[in-house]
Motif scaffolding. Structure first.
Motif, mmCIF file in Angstrom:
data_model
loop_
_atom_site.group_PDB
_atom_site.id
_atom_site.type_symbol
_atom_site.label_atom_id
_atom_site.label_comp_id
_atom_site.label_asym_id
_atom_site.label_seq_id
_atom_site.Cartn_x
_atom_site.Cartn_y
_atom_site.Cartn_z
ATOM 1 N N GLU A 2 -17.463 -26.942 -14.414
ATOM 2 C CA GLU A 2 -17.107 -27.194 -15.810
ATOM 3 C C GLU A 2 -15.997 -26.252 -16.274
ATOM 4 O O GLU A 2 -15.077 -26.646 -16.993
ATOM 5 N N ASN A 3 -16.095 -25.002 -15.854
ATOM 6 C CA ASN A 3 -15.067 -24.031 -16.230
ATOM 7 C C ASN A 3 -13.710 -24.402 -15.630
ATOM 8 O O ASN A 3 -12.665 -24.344 -16.303
ATOM 9 N N LYS A 4 -13.719 -24.824 -14.363
ATOM 10 C CA LYS A 4 -12.464 -25.199 -13.709
ATOM 11 C C LYS A 4 -11.876 -26.457 -14.339
ATOM 12 O O LYS A 4 -10.658 -26.549 -14.581
ATOM 13 N N ALA A 5 -12.722 -27.450 -14.661
ATOM 14 C CA ALA A 5 -12.229 -28.676 -15.299
ATOM 15 C C ALA A 5 -11.667 -28.372 -16.678
ATOM 16 O O ALA A 5 -10.638 -28.931 -17.096
ATOM 17 N N GLY A 6 -12.324 -27.476 -17.395
ATOM 18 C CA GLY A 6 -11.813 -27.110 -18.719
ATOM 19 C C GLY A 6 -10.459 -26.431 -18.628
ATOM 20 O O GLY A 6 -9.559 -26.692 -19.453
ATOM 21 N N LEU A 7 -10.296 -25.570 -17.642
ATOM 22 C CA LEU A 7 -9.000 -24.917 -17.453
ATOM 23 C C LEU A 7 -7.911 -25.924 -17.098
ATOM 24 O O LEU A 7 -6.763 -25.820 -17.570
ATOM 25 N N MET A 8 -8.257 -26.924 -16.256
ATOM 26 C CA MET A 8 -7.266 -27.938 -15.883
ATOM 27 C C MET A 8 -6.860 -28.772 -17.097
ATOM 28 O O MET A 8 -5.675 -29.070 -17.300
ATOM 29 N N ARG A 9 -7.842 -29.154 -17.930
ATOM 30 C CA ARG A 9 -7.508 -29.923 -19.127
ATOM 31 C C ARG A 9 -6.629 -29.110 -20.079
ATOM 32 O O ARG A 9 -5.688 -29.633 -20.686
ATOM 33 N N GLU A 10 -6.938 -27.843 -20.232
ATOM 34 C CA GLU A 10 -6.141 -26.996 -21.100
ATOM 35 C C GLU A 10 -4.723 -26.849 -20.562
ATOM 36 O O GLU A 10 -3.734 -26.868 -21.328
ATOM 37 N N THR A 11 -4.552 -26.756 -19.237
ATOM 38 C CA THR A 11 -3.223 -26.653 -18.630
ATOM 39 C C THR A 11 -2.423 -27.933 -18.848
ATOM 40 O O THR A 11 -1.222 -27.908 -19.175
ATOM 41 N N GLU A 12 -3.075 -29.095 -18.674
ATOM 42 C CA GLU A 12 -2.390 -30.381 -18.881
ATOM 43 C C GLU A 12 -1.968 -30.541 -20.342
ATOM 44 O O GLU A 12 -0.883 -31.048 -20.639
ATOM 45 N N ARG A 13 -2.834 -30.121 -21.277
ATOM 46 C CA ARG A 13 -2.498 -30.251 -22.699
ATOM 47 C C ARG A 13 -1.279 -29.403 -23.050
ATOM 48 O O ARG A 13 -0.370 -29.846 -23.777
ATOM 49 N N ARG A 14 -1.244 -28.195 -22.543
ATOM 50 C CA ARG A 14 -0.096 -27.321 -22.831
ATOM 51 C C ARG A 14 1.177 -27.870 -22.204
ATOM 52 O O ARG A 14 2.273 -27.801 -22.798
ATOM 53 N N ALA A 15 1.083 -28.440 -20.988
ATOM 54 C CA ALA A 15 2.265 -29.025 -20.341
ATOM 55 C C ALA A 15 2.780 -30.221 -21.128
ATOM 56 O O ALA A 15 4.002 -30.423 -21.276
ATOM 57 N N GLU A 71 2.441 -30.702 -24.364
ATOM 58 C CA GLU A 71 3.064 -30.213 -25.592
ATOM 59 C C GLU A 71 4.476 -29.708 -25.339
ATOM 60 O O GLU A 71 5.390 -29.886 -26.160
ATOM 61 N N LYS A 72 4.714 -29.055 -24.204
ATOM 62 C CA LYS A 72 6.050 -28.561 -23.893
ATOM 63 C C LYS A 72 7.013 -29.705 -23.571
ATOM 64 O O LYS A 72 8.208 -29.644 -23.877
ATOM 65 N N ALA A 73 6.515 -30.773 -22.963
ATOM 66 C CA ALA A 73 7.389 -31.896 -22.578
ATOM 67 C C ALA A 73 7.769 -32.754 -23.760
ATOM 68 O O ALA A 73 8.830 -33.435 -23.763
ATOM 69 N N THR A 74 7.001 -32.821 -24.822
ATOM 70 C CA THR A 74 7.299 -33.643 -26.001
ATOM 71 C C THR A 74 8.276 -32.898 -26.891
ATOM 72 O O THR A 74 7.983 -31.783 -27.341
ATOM 73 N N PRO A 75 9.539 -33.530 -27.200
ATOM 74 C CA PRO A 75 10.518 -32.830 -28.071
ATOM 75 C C PRO A 75 10.034 -32.827 -29.501
ATOM 76 O O PRO A 75 9.395 -33.751 -29.960
ATOM 77 N N ALA A 76 10.386 -31.809 -30.238
ATOM 78 C CA ALA A 76 9.980 -31.682 -31.631
ATOM 79 C C ALA A 76 10.881 -32.566 -32.480
ATOM 80 O O ALA A 76 12.105 -32.587 -32.320
ATOM 81 N N VAL A 77 10.362 -33.380 -33.402
ATOM 82 C CA VAL A 77 11.110 -34.292 -34.293
ATOM 83 C C VAL A 77 11.222 -33.641 -35.637
ATOM 84 O O VAL A 77 10.212 -33.294 -36.265
ATOM 85 N N THR A 78 12.499 -33.479 -36.124
ATOM 86 C CA THR A 78 12.727 -32.831 -37.414
ATOM 87 C C THR A 78 13.333 -33.850 -38.363
ATOM 88 O O THR A 78 14.164 -34.700 -37.974
ATOM 89 N N ALA A 79 12.957 -33.824 -39.616
ATOM 90 C CA ALA A 79 13.468 -34.778 -40.640
ATOM 91 C C ALA A 79 14.786 -34.265 -41.222
ATOM 92 O O ALA A 79 14.897 -33.049 -41.484
ATOM 93 N N PRO A 80 15.848 -35.193 -41.411
ATOM 94 C CA PRO A 80 17.111 -34.751 -42.024
ATOM 95 C C PRO A 80 16.934 -34.411 -43.480
ATOM 96 O O PRO A 80 15.994 -34.881 -44.113
ATOM 97 N N ALA A 81 17.865 -33.633 -44.042
ATOM 98 C CA ALA A 81 17.761 -33.219 -45.437
ATOM 99 C C ALA A 81 17.901 -34.410 -46.349
ATOM 100 O O ALA A 81 18.812 -35.207 -46.193
ATOM 101 N N GLY A 82 17.032 -34.576 -47.282
ATOM 102 C CA GLY A 82 17.056 -35.654 -48.280
ATOM 103 C C GLY A 82 16.635 -36.977 -47.713
ATOM 104 O O GLY A 82 16.773 -38.012 -48.365
ATOM 105 N N GLY A 83 16.173 -37.050 -46.460
ATOM 106 C CA GLY A 83 15.751 -38.308 -45.859
ATOM 107 C C GLY A 83 14.382 -38.228 -45.272
ATOM 108 O O GLY A 83 13.697 -37.209 -45.409
ATOM 109 N N LYS A 84 14.017 -39.315 -44.600
ATOM 110 C CA LYS A 84 12.711 -39.379 -43.958
ATOM 111 C C LYS A 84 12.890 -39.392 -42.453
ATOM 112 O O LYS A 84 13.864 -39.940 -41.925
#
Length: 305
Positions: A275-288, A290-303
């Motif tokens: 269980e500990n090893k599976a939890g560590l693997m899931r946590e590693t995949e989640r962090r990877a 998050e790093k692969a997804t680019p951050a989306v920023t809204a332009p000024a005065g728009g959506k």
């Protein structure tokens, strides 16, 4: 009615605590001994020592027959104890000995003015061997060759007795002074070892007595023989097939429980590891992710799209 002749002595824990406290306060670190008066009752020859008090005492180290005991203090303390509990009377005196000394007979004669048959209880405050820390003696008359009588000490059997309240108090005291650095298992093993050593010492005494009887050094005491026979009759017969089989079955059952418990413990440990090893693997995949997804920023005065 005059009290009967003492045949045995029972010492209560509160007396032992008082004697040890008296010795530690006034005699520890010196060659002096602590002396005090024993209070209690005599019932059917059994002396029950339920209380005690210290008495100022001095003696010459070079000549034990030269001693001083404060009579006035003894009488005033006896009077005050009678007002508190009239049932507790003077039954004898105690000494931290550790052996009988030359002036003990004279001290016993002094205590005889308060009770007809005073007992002397020697208390070993620093026991080095297993067994009871008390030895009891009674002053008796012994005829001499010239038809005169002289007094000497006769040994009395002694034991440690405690009332229910005293047992509870001693239990709390031992719990308070318990060494926290010693585990429960170590204490139980030490208790077992002490009990076995005490049993070995008692068996050695029985062997010594039987050897002395066989060689004619001691006369045969039928009461002792009957008691020894009763002890041997209570021993189980370990050579019977049914008993051996019962021991084997009981041992196998105990070992089976221990084996199953060890297997369950190992399985639980492996499950926790997975269980500990599976939890560590899931946590590693989640962090990877998050790093692969680019951050989306809204332009000024728009959506944001």
């Amino acid at each position: 009615m005059a009290p009967s002749m003492p045949t045995s002595v029972a010492v209560h824990p509160i007396v032992l605590l008082g004697v040890v406290d008296h010795y530690n306060r006034s005699c520890k670190g010196s060659k002096r001994r602590a002396v005090g008066v024993l209070l209690g009752q005599i019932v059917k020859g059994k002396v029950s020592c339920t209380n005690s008090y210290a008495v100022p005492f001095e003696e010459d180290e070079r000549d034990p027959t030269v001693w001083f005991l404060d009579h006035n203090f003894l009488e005033s303390m006896s009077s005050m104890f009678r007002k508190v509990n009239a049932r507790e009377t003077v039954v004898g005196w105690y000494s931290t000995g550790p052996t009988i000394r030359g002036g003990d007979l004279d001290i016993t004669e002094l205590i005889r003015t308060y009770t007809p048959h005073p007992v002397l209880v020697l208390v070993d405050v620093t026991p080095k061997e297993l067994g009871l820390p008390t030895e009891a003696y009674l002053s008796v008359e012994q005829p001499q060759e010239d038809a005169t009588l002289s007094r000497t000490f006769a040994h009395l059997p002694s034991e440690i007795n405690a009332a229910d309240a005293e047992e509870v108090g001693v239990g709390h005291l031992l719990r308070d002074i318990k060494d926290s650095s010693v585990s429960t298992l170590a204490g139980e093993v030490a208790g077992k070892v002490g009990a076995l050593k005490s049993l070995r010492a008692r068996l050695g005494e029985l062997k010594s007595y039987l050897d002395s009887v066989a060689t004619g050094d001691l006369p045969v005491n039928h009461e002792i023989m009957y008691n020894m026979q009763d002890i041997f009759n209570l021993l189980p017969t370990l050579s019977g097939k049914e008993l051996v089989r019962s021991f084997a079955v009981k041992t196998n059952d105990t070992m089976l429980v221990l084996y199953v418990s060890a297997v369950i413990r190992a399985v639980c440990a492996l499950d926790d590891l997975i269980e500990n090893k599976a939890g560590l693997m899931r946590e590693t995949e989640r962090r990877a992710a998050e790093k692969a997804t680019p951050a989306v920023t809204a332009p000024a005065g728009g959506k944001a799209a």
